[in-house]
Design an enzyme around this catalytic site. Sequence first.
Site, PDB file in Angstrom:
ATOM      1  N   CYS A 122       0.852  -1.339   0.264  1.00  0.00           N
ATOM      2  CA  CYS A 122       0.124  -0.036   0.092  1.00  0.00           C
ATOM      3  C   CYS A 122       0.914   1.314   0.050  1.00  0.00           C
ATOM      4  O   CYS A 122       0.314   2.449  -0.177  1.00  0.00           O
ATOM      5  CB  CYS A 122      -0.896  -0.149   1.179  1.00  0.00           C
ATOM      6  SG  CYS A 122      -2.044  -1.476   1.214  1.00  0.00           S
ATOM      7  N   HIS A 263      -3.555   7.021   3.003  1.00  0.00           N
ATOM      8  CA  HIS A 263      -3.953   5.492   2.621  1.00  0.00           C
ATOM      9  C   HIS A 263      -5.366   5.341   3.019  1.00  0.00           C
ATOM     10  O   HIS A 263      -5.490   5.285   4.325  1.00  0.00           O
ATOM     11  CB  HIS A 263      -2.791   4.600   2.675  1.00  0.00           C
ATOM     12  CG  HIS A 263      -3.053   3.189   2.639  1.00  0.00           C
ATOM     13  ND1 HIS A 263      -3.866   2.834   1.273  1.00  0.00           N
ATOM     14  CD2 HIS A 263      -3.052   2.226   3.340  1.00  0.00           C
ATOM     15  CE1 HIS A 263      -4.047   1.400   1.193  1.00  0.00           C
ATOM     16  NE2 HIS A 263      -3.409   1.102   2.585  1.00  0.00           N
ATOM     17  N   ASN A 293     -10.060  -0.613   0.958  1.00  0.00           N
ATOM     18  CA  ASN A 293      -8.710  -0.701   0.747  1.00  0.00           C
ATOM     19  C   ASN A 293      -8.305  -1.210  -0.473  1.00  0.00           C
ATOM     20  O   ASN A 293      -8.308  -2.299  -0.771  1.00  0.00           O
ATOM     21  CB  ASN A 293      -7.996  -1.467   1.936  1.00  0.00           C
ATOM     22  CG  ASN A 293      -6.418  -1.176   1.724  1.00  0.00           C
ATOM     23  OD1 ASN A 293      -5.772  -0.792   0.781  1.00  0.00           O
ATOM     24  ND2 ASN A 293      -5.823  -1.766   2.967  1.00  0.00           N
TER      25      ASN A 293
HETATM   26  N1  ACO Z   1     -17.710  -9.240  11.074  1.00  0.00           N
HETATM   27  C1  ACO Z   1     -18.035  -9.348  12.218  1.00  0.00           C
HETATM   28  N2  ACO Z   1     -16.960  -9.598  13.414  1.00  0.00           N
HETATM   29  C2  ACO Z   1     -15.707  -9.732  13.044  1.00  0.00           C
HETATM   30  C3  ACO Z   1     -15.452  -9.538  11.829  1.00  0.00           C
HETATM   31  C4  ACO Z   1     -16.053  -9.197  10.707  1.00  0.00           C
HETATM   32  N3  ACO Z   1     -16.130  -9.136   9.398  1.00  0.00           N
HETATM   33  N4  ACO Z   1     -13.977  -9.428  11.574  1.00  0.00           N
HETATM   34  C5  ACO Z   1     -13.535  -9.985  12.831  1.00  0.00           C
HETATM   35  N5  ACO Z   1     -14.426  -9.782  13.713  1.00  0.00           N
HETATM   36  C6  ACO Z   1     -14.316 -10.102  15.116  1.00  0.00           C
HETATM   37  C7  ACO Z   1     -13.646 -11.054  15.744  1.00  0.00           C
HETATM   38  O1  ACO Z   1     -13.641 -12.648  15.308  1.00  0.00           O
HETATM   39  C8  ACO Z   1     -13.469 -10.653  17.102  1.00  0.00           C
HETATM   40  O2  ACO Z   1     -14.406 -11.425  17.573  1.00  0.00           O
HETATM   41  P1  ACO Z   1     -13.792 -12.139  19.284  1.00  0.00           P
HETATM   42  O3  ACO Z   1     -13.470 -10.965  20.005  1.00  0.00           O
HETATM   43  O4  ACO Z   1     -15.091 -12.857  19.444  1.00  0.00           O
HETATM   44  O5  ACO Z   1     -12.771 -13.073  19.069  1.00  0.00           O
HETATM   45  C9  ACO Z   1     -13.892  -9.248  16.831  1.00  0.00           C
HETATM   46  O6  ACO Z   1     -14.564  -9.196  15.762  1.00  0.00           O
HETATM   47  C10 ACO Z   1     -12.661  -8.387  17.208  1.00  0.00           C
HETATM   48  O7  ACO Z   1     -11.811  -8.629  16.396  1.00  0.00           O
HETATM   49  P2  ACO Z   1     -10.484  -7.819  16.214  1.00  0.00           P
HETATM   50  O8  ACO Z   1      -9.604  -8.318  15.190  1.00  0.00           O
HETATM   51  O9  ACO Z   1      -9.885  -7.331  17.448  1.00  0.00           O
HETATM   52  O10 ACO Z   1     -11.082  -6.411  15.372  1.00  0.00           O
HETATM   53  P3  ACO Z   1     -10.432  -4.986  15.288  1.00  0.00           P
HETATM   54  O11 ACO Z   1     -11.170  -4.047  15.989  1.00  0.00           O
HETATM   55  O12 ACO Z   1      -8.993  -5.072  15.224  1.00  0.00           O
HETATM   56  O13 ACO Z   1     -10.649  -4.762  13.636  1.00  0.00           O
HETATM   57  C11 ACO Z   1      -9.642  -4.842  11.574  1.00  0.00           C
HETATM   58  C12 ACO Z   1     -10.063  -5.922  12.741  1.00  0.00           C
HETATM   59  C13 ACO Z   1     -10.379  -3.905  10.816  1.00  0.00           C
HETATM   60  C14 ACO Z   1      -8.772  -5.981  10.688  1.00  0.00           C
HETATM   61  C15 ACO Z   1      -8.598  -4.042  12.410  1.00  0.00           C
HETATM   62  O14 ACO Z   1      -7.500  -4.662  12.932  1.00  0.00           O
HETATM   63  C16 ACO Z   1      -7.870  -3.338  11.275  1.00  0.00           C
HETATM   64  O15 ACO Z   1      -8.243  -2.569  10.353  1.00  0.00           O
HETATM   65  N6  ACO Z   1      -6.473  -3.626  11.111  1.00  0.00           N
HETATM   66  C17 ACO Z   1      -5.500  -2.943  10.269  1.00  0.00           C
HETATM   67  C18 ACO Z   1      -5.544  -3.479   9.080  1.00  0.00           C
HETATM   68  C19 ACO Z   1      -5.195  -2.698   7.942  1.00  0.00           C
HETATM   69  O16 ACO Z   1      -5.298  -1.559   7.829  1.00  0.00           O
HETATM   70  N7  ACO Z   1      -4.451  -3.229   6.804  1.00  0.00           N
HETATM   71  C20 ACO Z   1      -3.853  -2.896   5.743  1.00  0.00           C
HETATM   72  C21 ACO Z   1      -3.319  -3.658   5.020  1.00  0.00           C
HETATM   73  S1  ACO Z   1      -2.287  -2.612   3.961  1.00  0.00           S
HETATM   74  C22 ACO Z   1      -1.484  -3.856   2.786  1.00  0.00           C
HETATM   75  O17 ACO Z   1      -0.532  -3.610   2.538  1.00  0.00           O
HETATM   76  C23 ACO Z   1      -2.383  -4.810   2.092  1.00  0.00           C
END
Ligand code: ACO
Length: 339
Positions: A122, A263, A293
């Site tokens: 990214c 981004h 994204n």
């Molecule tokens: N729908 C419903 N529930 C979900 C989903 C979903 N799509 N995805 C995860 N959950 C649940 C999990 O299972 C977890 O449940 P649990 O507490 O019972 O175990 C709960 O939601 C919380 O999960 P977390 O992983 O702690 O959720 P978080 O608030 O951290 O959000 C996310 C997850 C959105 C992925 C976040 O961590 C994030 O945005 N991270 C950065 C990702 C990013 O920006 N990546 C860029 C990549 S760039 C590249 O180079 C490709």
Amino acid sequence: MIAVPGSAGTRRARLAALGYYVPEHRLTNSDLEKLVDTTDDWIVSRTGIRERRIAAPDEATSDLAIKAAEDVLANAGRSAQDIDVLIVPTCTPDHLFPSVAALTADAIGARGAAAFDIQAACSGFIYGLAQAVALVESGLATSVLVVGAELFSRIVNPGDRSTFILFGDAAAGALVVADDDGGPSGFFGFELGADGSKGDQLQIPVGGTRHPASLAFDQADAYLQMNGREVFKFATRVMEESVLRLLERLEMTVDDIDLMVPHQANQRIIDHAIGRLGIPPERVFGNLEHYGNTSAASIPLALAEARDAGVLTSGMRVMMVGFGAGLTWAASLVRYEPT
Ligand code: ACO
């Protein structure tokens, strides 16, 4: 291209045009509710995303890049034959080789151009711009097209709801050209970095030389795998730090930024970063809710839409900042100077 270093005179690089292409098909959060165990509420509150574009089954990354490249050239009023170098930042290429850039250059008729992909996920578009500026200001090229192109819908695991909902497909880019008017560079500076010790936090384990696709593998290892919480922490830190480091080096402050285009990965990451930087939300442009994204395409896609919305206008100083797999980060301050 054929180039002789040192023949540039007082050449400066200028960001002359923007362009993009997004696939027609929209996948909304309510569509996703039928595919994985998720809700519109969860996705919007945790990420800010409402819909994303998905490429047609017969489209590959170069098909998106070709259309975006043509749009940039049309906006610049230039022909493909004017291009010396075509750079495609992508981490979802059609193949390991040939490069997306070579296929795109051929398709658009940029036959004399050098063409190569770069892989900084990214952060790739800003890395690509740095290459373009270096080529132009050293005199190696007069016109460099940088097109971030990604097709993440092919690499996300339908069985992993935490990543499946985040990404979309798109291509978008910019034309960097040489000016001989003796003015300062249109690019104030870059802050680029990488921390490979965190490489395993965001990866596709199979398909490279570490584990060739010709050997047996678990299907899940052929998809993107991410430690979301770790990437989140990394992102909020580097988005703030890289902008501050660059401003300090330039002896500028956030007041010198007319528009910030971060981004588009997660609204919570963006809100956190701009809050810490003290940049008012009205000076920040985003379109995450419509596209999710789109990795290396996300910043140029947002720039092009900011232009279309009349938010980005000629002469503005724009701060771009991103992060991604590697893990990498990148920031750049540029003056937008359309042809
Ligand atoms: N729908 C419903 N529930 C979900 C989903 C979903 N799509 N995805 C995860 N959950 C649940 C999990 O299972 C977890 O449940 P649990 O507490 O019972 O175990 C709960 O939601 C919380 O999960 P977390 O992983 O702690 O959720 P978080 O608030 O951290 O959000 C996310 C997850 C959105 C992925 C976040 O961590 C994030 O945005 N991270 C950065 C990702 C990013 O920006 N990546 C860029 C990549 S760039 C590249 O180079 C490709």
